[in-house]
Design an enzyme around this catalytic site. Structure first.
Site, short mmCIF file in Angstrom:
data_model
loop_
_atom_site.label_atom_id
_atom_site.label_comp_id
_atom_site.label_asym_id
_atom_site.label_seq_id
_atom_site.Cartn_x
_atom_site.Cartn_y
_atom_site.Cartn_z
N GLU A 119 0.84 -1.19 0.00
CA GLU A 119 0.00 0.00 0.00
C GLU A 119 0.88 1.24 0.00
O GLU A 119 1.98 1.24 0.55
CB GLU A 119 -0.93 0.01 1.22
CG GLU A 119 -2.00 -1.07 1.15
CD GLU A 119 -2.96 -1.04 2.33
OE1 GLU A 119 -4.09 -1.52 2.17
OE2 GLU A 119 -2.56 -0.54 3.40
N CYS A 132 3.66 8.63 0.34
CA CYS A 132 4.42 7.69 1.14
C CYS A 132 4.56 6.38 0.37
O CYS A 132 3.56 5.77 -0.01
CB CYS A 132 3.71 7.46 2.47
SG CYS A 132 4.60 6.37 3.56
N CYS A 139 8.73 -6.59 5.79
CA CYS A 139 9.83 -5.78 6.31
C CYS A 139 10.93 -6.68 6.84
O CYS A 139 10.66 -7.74 7.43
CB CYS A 139 9.34 -4.85 7.42
SG CYS A 139 10.60 -3.68 8.00
#
Length: 403
Positions: A119, A132, A139
């Site tokens: 996203e 962003c 991650c």
């Protein structure tokens, strides 16, 4: 070591180049190589690359057929071998405050199996429009206050997938010459660019995907294409020390560091990467960041956790730690997520903390939460890929730098 104590995760999958790859994310030298493979004489490379660059990154075209300055034969040859595809937008949500969140679909490693999804978030403000952008599916790190820290690392994004997020957002916002702005929410006024700032603060740790992030941001900053100034591009890292100097030298963008604690014992818990690169070493790297100055300050991000890191003594220690570093301190109200043991600091305490920092001569804005009603605030983004299997485990670390 427990999962909460993991310093780094290994990717579970890899990017597989499609049969017809997209030219999005190709640097000029790569475009020249592509033209060479199509038989374009070397004497024409510079001109043809410039034409492609203009149509791809200045005009935002998605079809070779629209490139009227390119010969018909070359357009046909390009379309047979390549595409201009961006990540597929599969969902869009618009907040009452104008924040927009897009779910983007990327190809998975195994054909026919669940695709990869990330996203990105657009935050309009009076003076700027900030996008962003994510750098990984999942991650590498396991920060305990961040919902993303509980998520697996699927794979790194390519330069094309990073640039593609910017192009997909500009497509949706009509942010190209002659484009039509959406009417279902707040965007920046007509006549101005919707996206003026880029922050690498979405899903993932950018400095564990350095080469792709570098190559993408250099394309984004190129003055003959997307043309977002390097001073308006901020890369946020949890402190991957070896690549901090490279960021300044090879990208030249603004730097933000997720600090969140003033003592190694606490930062070891909040940001386990601290065990590898402790605070003193990290801050020394910041002092030596190429180009750092009072006009190019490093932003230190500090999430406010009740009774954890929000005391007045913590504020005073923060000021002492940053002495000599041209810095701004971004205080981030914690956004709780299901299962977290942390709470957001009381607002009075955040204001007292901020005042100590401000009185010491540092700008210390409190980042205004944006997009909470669509779960687009800091720590609230979710990977739909993960939601399908574990509903409450993933929130992505997308943050908008709102000064």
């Amino acid at each position: 070591m427990s999962s909460s104590g993991l310093v780094e995760k290994m990717p579970l999958e890899r990017y597989v180049t499609p049969e017809r790859p997209s030219l999005i994310g190709f640097a000029r030298v790569e475009l020249a190589d592509a033209l060479s493979s199509l038989g374009v004489p070397e004497a024409q490379h510079k001109m043809r690359v410039q034409q492609l660059w203009h149509w791809m990154y200045f005009r935002g075209f998605t079809s070779f057929d629209e490139m009227t300055s390119v010969s018909k034969g070359l357009r046909i040859a390009l379309a047979e071998r390549y595409t201009l595809a961006r990540p597929e937008v599969v969902a869009e949500q618009v907040s009452a405050d104008g924040t927009r969140k897009w779910l983007l679909r990327l190809p998975g490693e195994v054909q026919g199996e669940r695709p990869h999804e990330v996203e990105c978030v657009y935050i309009p403000d009076t003076e700027r429009g900030t996008l962003c952008v994510s750098s990984q599916v999942g991650c590498t790190l396991s920060c305990t206050f961040c919902h993303t820290g509980t998520q697996r690392l699927v794979r790194n994004l390519t330069a094309g997938e990073i640039v593609g997020q910017v192009l997909a957002a500009r497509d949706r916002l009509g942010d190209w010459p002659g484009g039509t702005r959406p009417t279902d929410g707040v965007v920046r006024p007509n006549g101005e660019r919707c996206i003026t700032n880029i922050v690498m603060m979405g899903m993932g740790e950018p400095l564990y995907n350095f080469e792709a992030v570098r190559d993408a941001l250099l394309i984004v900053a190129d003055g003959e294409g997307i043309a977002i100034s390097k001073r308006r591009i901020t890369l946020s890292t949890s402190g991957v020390l070896p690549n901090i100097a490279r960021t300044g030298a090879e990208i030249g963008c603004m730097l933000a560091v997720s600090l969140h604690a003033v003592r190694d014992e606490l930062r070891n818990e909040l940001v386990p990467l601290n065990r590898k690169y402790p605070i003193a070493e990290l801050l020394e790297g910041c002092r030596n960041y190429p180009g750092v100055s009072n006009s190019k300050r490093i932003t230190f991000e500090y999430v406010m956790l009740k009774d954890v890191n929000d005391s007045i003594d913590d504020a005073k220690a923060l000021v002492r730690l940053l002495k000599g570093i041209p810095a701004k301190i971004n205080l981030i109200p914690f956004n709780p997520w299901p299962g977290t043991k942390y709470e957001c600091s009381d607002w009075d305490q955040i204001e007292k903390f901020s005042q100590v920092v401000f009185d010491a001569g540092y700008a210390s804005p409190v980042r205004t939460p944006r997009g909470r009603d669509i779960r687009a605030a800091c720590g609230q983004l979710k990977s739909a890929t993960e939601k399908l299997s574990v509903r409450e485990r993933m929130a992505l670390r997308a943050m908008a730098m709102v000064e």
